[in-house]
Design a protein around this motif. Sequence first.
Motif, PDB file in Angstrom:
ATOM      1  N   LYS A   1      33.579  22.777  31.393  1.00 27.96           N
ATOM      2  CA  LYS A   1      34.130  24.042  30.886  1.00 27.96           C
ATOM      3  C   LYS A   1      34.185  24.047  29.360  1.00 27.96           C
ATOM      4  N   SER A   2      34.580  22.919  28.765  1.00 29.70           N
ATOM      5  CA  SER A   2      34.612  22.824  27.307  1.00 29.70           C
ATOM      6  C   SER A   2      33.212  22.965  26.727  1.00 29.70           C
TER       7      SER A   2
ATOM      8  N   ASP B   1      32.258  26.566  26.789  1.00 31.25           N
ATOM      9  CA  ASP B   1      32.942  27.288  25.717  1.00 31.25           C
ATOM     10  C   ASP B   1      32.245  27.064  24.376  1.00 31.25           C
TER      11      ASP B   1
END
Length: 86
Positions: free
Chosen positions: A51-52, A55
């Motif tokens: 997820k990071s 992003d």
Amino acid sequence: MKLETAELLQALGLVAQHAPEAVRALATGAMTAKRQREYGDLLIELGAQLKSHADRVAGTNFDHPIQPSRAESQPDHGAGHGATET
């Protein structure tokens, strides 16, 4: 390819490689509770890293999940609510 992407791909590959063994051990009852927790922690950490990475790729950095807008969080009162019959 960026180093962080290569490292993420390597980690994903390792999890995918060991997933069949984990599934078999869980299905047969051979996976101890301790190992289940360890594997679960690994999956959670890998998910957070993915997820990071997403992003960063998108040019954002969310520290917490996106909250629905007010309109999205209002209850749905049916498809015909407010519409006129023809």
